[in-house]
Scaffold this motif. Sequence first.
Motif, short mmCIF file in Angstrom:
data_model
loop_
_atom_site.label_atom_id
_atom_site.label_comp_id
_atom_site.label_asym_id
_atom_site.label_seq_id
_atom_site.Cartn_x
_atom_site.Cartn_y
_atom_site.Cartn_z
N GLU A 89 -0.17 -4.77 -1.14
CA GLU A 89 0.16 -3.34 -1.25
C GLU A 89 1.57 -3.05 -0.77
OE1 GLU A 89 -2.70 -0.91 0.67
OE2 GLU A 89 -4.39 -1.61 -0.55
N ASP A 90 1.97 -3.64 0.36
CA ASP A 90 3.31 -3.38 0.91
C ASP A 90 4.37 -3.84 -0.08
OD1 ASP A 90 2.18 -2.34 3.17
OD2 ASP A 90 2.43 -4.16 4.38
N LYS A 103 4.71 -1.46 -3.08
CA LYS A 103 5.44 -0.23 -2.72
C LYS A 103 6.94 -0.47 -2.67
CE LYS A 103 1.67 1.83 -0.02
NZ LYS A 103 1.18 2.18 1.34
#
Length: 421
Positions: free
Chosen positions: A382-383, A386
């Motif tokens: 997820e990081d 982003k």
Amino acid sequence: MNIQAIKGVKDILPGEIEVWQYIEDKAKNILETYGFSEIRVPIFEYTELFSRSIGETTDIVEKEMYTFEESAGKKITLRPEGTAPVVRAYIEHQLYNKSHITKLYYLGPMFRHERPQAGRYRQFYQIGAEALGIDSPVLDAEVLSMLDNIIKELDIQGLDLQINSLGCKDCRPGYREALKGFLKDKFPMLCENCQSRMERNPLRVLDCKSRTCKEAVANAPIIPDYLCGHCKEHFDKVKETLKTLKVSFSTNPRLVRGLDYYTKTTFELVSTNLGAQNTVAAGGRYDGLVEELGGPKTPGIGFAIGMERLASLIKKDKFRTNIPYIFIATIGDEAKGIVIPIIDGLRKKGIKVETDYEGLSLKSQMRKADKFQARYVLIIGEDEIKKGSVLLRDMEKKTQEEIDINNLTEVLAAKLMIPAK
């Protein structure tokens, strides 16, 4: 039910096939540099092709061929060697009308129904070369030099090139009679096979591996003493040219081949690092074969390399299995959703990629990457999504860096030294 491979055949698995591909690539490059073109012939032919060319009294024709009968009553045979099919194709397609010399090479399986043992299989593979159209001792030496170059390119040591002359239809009959006369006194020492073929094909006795037969022929007449002037001059020129080309060889006056079509120059490449089956390559001149099979009078020379034996002599530590270079580890459903087009794009650029399809934890995925022996691991979570980046982990150096996802292909291609597509 546990079904296994038939005795006498083998599977060529990943980890070994890379050695075979390496040999084939090196051999093909050299063969084509010498002007040879690839030919692919069927793996089965009418039985008559082999019985006429190889010889009715050879072990191959008498008891080693896989022969079947078609519904029309014609017999067909899985090819036990490559020269006869190539010559059949040469005649059938009238390749002799296209050039004064025809140079052909082939790769593929051969079949012989014989007792399996180390280095000897019922299905085995050969790389062969045939040059048709010219009766020149210089060509003989050039073909031998080409074989020598293949071996040198493969960096194989401990091979001895042994050569001899089998004479021609004019001088060989005199030697046959002298040998038959000698063998009559040695008859009780000969094995059953050699006793039966002594009258029909006495030269085959010289090729027998039986200990008693070897002892029986230890002082037998040798072919070079019976060569006619032309054959002697031809053989002397072969040796002279080999020396000019700096090809190492030894003369073996008792060397014969198991096929009847050979004339004049014959040779074997013998290894000191193998057991009883120590012939890695063999061949010779066959000036009467094309005519015997219905073509015009055409000289020829060729050889075949045994792939299994040659591969066993290659240093295996220089090869790695066909492993992926990159493993992509994903964290979370969103990462799993975007990874497929990334993998597809990398593969289209020639980058080998694997990933996890089972939803494993990151720790389990890293273990899987280790099993793949991946050079790098891309980690996407997820990081990273982003930020529009991925983590690139170097599995050898144990280092990690962040890469812009838009530059991913270029960075990986540079690290893996893959040319841009």
